[in-house]
Enzyme design. Structure first.
Site, PDB file in Angstrom:
ATOM      1  N   ASP A 166       0.838  -1.200   0.000  1.00  0.00           N
ATOM      2  CA  ASP A 166       0.000   0.000   0.000  1.00  0.00           C
ATOM      3  C   ASP A 166       0.869   1.245   0.000  1.00  0.00           C
ATOM      4  OD1 ASP A 166      -2.269  -1.447   0.155  1.00  0.00           O
ATOM      5  OD2 ASP A 166      -2.777  -0.931   2.218  1.00  0.00           O
ATOM      6  N   LYS A 218      -3.503   3.047  -1.571  1.00  0.00           N
ATOM      7  CA  LYS A 218      -4.698   3.881  -1.438  1.00  0.00           C
ATOM      8  C   LYS A 218      -4.326   5.024  -0.520  1.00  0.00           C
ATOM      9  CE  LYS A 218      -6.718  -0.074   0.667  1.00  0.00           C
ATOM     10  NZ  LYS A 218      -7.769  -0.718   1.335  1.00  0.00           N
ATOM     11  N   MET A 229      -7.314   9.657   9.667  1.00  0.00           N
ATOM     12  CA  MET A 229      -7.984  10.079   8.439  1.00  0.00           C
ATOM     13  C   MET A 229      -8.796  11.355   8.666  1.00  0.00           C
ATOM     14  SD  MET A 229      -9.087   6.376   6.939  1.00  0.00           S
ATOM     15  CE  MET A 229      -9.218   5.423   8.429  1.00  0.00           C
TER      16      MET A 229
HETATM   17  N1  SAH Z   1      -3.249   0.822   9.518  1.00  0.00           N
HETATM   18  C1  SAH Z   1      -2.748   2.150   9.625  1.00  0.00           C
HETATM   19  C2  SAH Z   1      -3.837   3.189   9.443  1.00  0.00           C
HETATM   20  C3  SAH Z   1      -4.476   3.168   8.087  1.00  0.00           C
HETATM   21  S1  SAH Z   1      -5.671   4.407   7.873  1.00  0.00           S
HETATM   22  C4  SAH Z   1      -2.003   2.320  10.945  1.00  0.00           C
HETATM   23  O1  SAH Z   1      -2.103   1.457  11.808  1.00  0.00           O
HETATM   24  O2  SAH Z   1      -1.270   3.283  11.088  1.00  0.00           O
HETATM   25  C5  SAH Z   1      -4.718   5.706   7.172  1.00  0.00           C
HETATM   26  C6  SAH Z   1      -4.553   6.819   8.159  1.00  0.00           C
HETATM   27  O3  SAH Z   1      -3.545   6.509   9.088  1.00  0.00           O
HETATM   28  C7  SAH Z   1      -4.123   8.138   7.571  1.00  0.00           C
HETATM   29  O4  SAH Z   1      -5.210   8.874   7.036  1.00  0.00           O
HETATM   30  C8  SAH Z   1      -3.541   8.834   8.769  1.00  0.00           C
HETATM   31  O5  SAH Z   1      -4.553   9.341   9.610  1.00  0.00           O
HETATM   32  C9  SAH Z   1      -2.919   7.679   9.499  1.00  0.00           C
HETATM   33  N2  SAH Z   1      -1.469   7.545   9.214  1.00  0.00           N
HETATM   34  C10 SAH Z   1      -0.851   6.487   8.702  1.00  0.00           C
HETATM   35  N3  SAH Z   1       0.479   6.704   8.652  1.00  0.00           N
HETATM   36  C11 SAH Z   1       0.686   7.928   9.135  1.00  0.00           C
HETATM   37  C12 SAH Z   1       1.832   8.730   9.359  1.00  0.00           C
HETATM   38  N4  SAH Z   1       3.061   8.307   9.060  1.00  0.00           N
HETATM   39  N5  SAH Z   1       1.671   9.954   9.894  1.00  0.00           N
HETATM   40  C13 SAH Z   1       0.454  10.411  10.221  1.00  0.00           C
HETATM   41  N6  SAH Z   1      -0.668   9.705  10.017  1.00  0.00           N
HETATM   42  C14 SAH Z   1      -0.558   8.478   9.506  1.00  0.00           C
END
Ligand code: SAH
Length: 492
Positions: free
Chosen positions: A33, A55, A170
């Site tokens: 992803d 995505k 998000m």
């Molecule tokens: N499974 C992922 C989350 C997926 S949903 C996890 O556990 O981190 C995607 C959302 O995760 C993004 O919209 C944002 O809110 C957050 N996100 C993921 N990586 C990020 C990062 N490096 N910095 C800030 N927000 C992040």
């Protein structure tokens, strides 16, 4: 056949678990992803197919059902699939849904948890999610849904009354309406709130504000997705606990053009110096079939790159030969990386050049005296003929064996390379063929490269670059990744 649903962590590649790294190194194919770093992809070998299904912010590159069937097809072909997801696969990552689909199809799978951005993001901004006297609970929600939607899934009134920490994923584009909904439900408008963008990466930015000003301040600070929002008293602790030091390359973005499997070391070094690495390989290695001669017919073997070592030994192993075949043969290596590579195959090189290039090899006292010997030189097609000629001038018989050649990676193109160039301040070249491929990809028009600061791993690469009209600002004195880092530290 098996599918591993793996959490690749939030961004900093060093937050990958050892278990995930092990699986990535051994899988047949990677399906990944957005937000999965190139260093992590680099753990899988060049020969491993890597399929991007990313995505981001609601815009799907590939729809979920297509991803499901793609993963299923790969597994049914008998492959071991590493399905890499950002953060933890099961925190808003649809890891559970993908697992359910595999279960229904009867495909064996395993979920490998990862460090979620919901926790790591705040921590990298100096915010502990629980703290005695501040917060005793943590709630992680998605802002995917409009907070004013009539039959929404979330209980905003309950959350507004909770004194624990609230983490929102998000939510970058919705923070203003989330704040107004929470305040409307009775939450203290002055409760501290933090937004952390691209958390744990070298370009992490964050802003600390209050709930009532969050929308306005986020807009002012131009905070964008991906972003973690933290609401709660623990945010106050950031002032005391945020410790990021200023590193020599902080704020610089650097293009790494090495072959993918060699990029991860350089990217790691760059990150540790505060730079943001962008990996765009300009070289791919292609093994060449060659006739394997019993090594003992030679007096001397000279290895001038770790790639040559790896490929020569791969060929030997396939013929059932191992290090013992070199009994009595003197082994020369060009530098520390080649020496290390030989050591992995059980060979301690007899001599190493002090100056890590062909001239350095001939400067080794043993080599200076070499006359009338049979020398084997396994190397890349197209390498400089200087070493062979220098040895022949001294009356040695030299067999140059082309074990591999370097080509432009099949997925590199002009538009992609230009996009990568637009993102960076510095471009590092680690071989003449890398520089030549850059010029080729740009159809000879290197003006875009000229606007960047260029670095060369050593004088051979420097001269090749100059012949193409590129003028490196830095040339490493030690011709290794570490040598390049040492000179980049002096970056203005
Ligand atoms: N499974 C992922 C989350 C997926 S949903 C996890 O556990 O981190 C995607 C959302 O995760 C993004 O919209 C944002 O809110 C957050 N996100 C993921 N990586 C990020 C990062 N490096 N910095 C800030 N927000 C992040």
């Amino acid at each position: 056949m098996k599918v591993y649903l793996i959490g690749a962590g939030p961004g900093d590649p060093r937050l990958l678990t050892l278990k995930a790294a092990d699986i990535i190194k051994q899988c047949d194919v990677v399906v990944y992803d957005d937000l999965v770093s190139p260093e992590i992809l680099g753990l899988a070998g060049d020969e491993v197919q890597k399929i991007y299904v990313g995505k981001r912010a609601g815009r799907d590159y590939m729809k979920q059902p297509r991803i499901n069937t793609l993963v299923m097809d790969l597994a049914q072909k008998g492959q071991v699939v590493a399905r890499l997801k950002g953060g933890d696969p099961c925190v808003f990552g649809r890891g559970g849904e993908e697992a359910m689909f595999l279960k229904e199809c009867g495909i064996p799978f395993e979920i490998v948890p990862g460090v979620t951005s919901a926790i790591a993001g705040p921590v990298y901004a100096g915010i502990p999610l629980t703290y005695r006297g501040y917060s005793s609970s943590l709630r992680i929600i998605t802002a995917h849904e409009d907070p004013y939607k009539a039959d929404g899934f979330l209980d905003w009134s309950l959350m507004a009354k909770d004194s624990g920490t609230l983490v929102i994923l998000m939510g970058a584009s919705r923070i203003a309406s989330i704040a107004s909904r929470l305040i409307g439900e009775g939450m203290d408008p002055l409760i501290p709130c933090a937004l952390v963008q691209e958390a744990t990466t070298p370009v992490q930015r964050y802003c600390i504000t209050t709930l009532q000003d969050a929308g306005k301040d986020a807009e002012r600070a131009k905070i964008a997705s991906p972003c973690i929002i933290v609401i709660g008293r623990v945010v106050e602790l950031s002032r005391t606990l945020y410790t990021k030091e200023r590193l020599p390359l902080s704020g610089k973005t650097v293009l790494v053009t090495r072959p993918l499997h060699l990029s991860s070391n350089m990217a790691r070094l760059l990150t540790s110096m505060g730079a943001c690495p962008v990996v765009y390989p300009l070289i791919e290695l292609r093994e060449l079939g060659f006739d394997l001669v019993d090594p003992v017919v030679y007096d001397v073997f000279i290895f001038t790159s770790q790639n040559a070592v790896d490929m020569y030994f791969a060929r030997m192993y396939s013929e059932g030969l191992d290090a013992r075949a070199f009994k009595g043969v003197k082994i020369i290596c060009i530098g520390p990386k080649t020496r290390q590579a030989l050591k992995r195959y059980g060979i301690m090189a007899d001599f190493m050049a002090e100056d890590y290039r062909a001239e350095g090899v001939m400067a080794i006292p043993y080599m200076r005296k070499l006359k009338g010997k049979r020398v084997c030189l396994p190397r890349a097609r197209g390498a400089r003929p200087w070493l062979k000629e220098a040895l022949e001038d001294k009356g040695n018989l030299v067999d140059e064996i082309f074990v591999y050649e370097t080509i432009i990676p099949h997925d590199a193109d002009k538009a992609g390379f230009e996009r990568a160039l637009d993102q960076v301040d510095i471009v590092i070249f680690t071989s003449p063929s890398g520089a030549r491929n850059a010029a080729k990809l740009l159809d000879g028009d290197i003006s875009r490269l000229k606007d960047r600061s260029l670095a060369a791993i050593g004088p051979v690469t420097q001269h090749a670059m100059e012949a193409l009209g590129m003028h490196p600002e830095w040339v490493a004195a030690q011709y290794t990744d570490e040598g390049i880092m040492a000179i980049l530290k002096e970056a203005p």
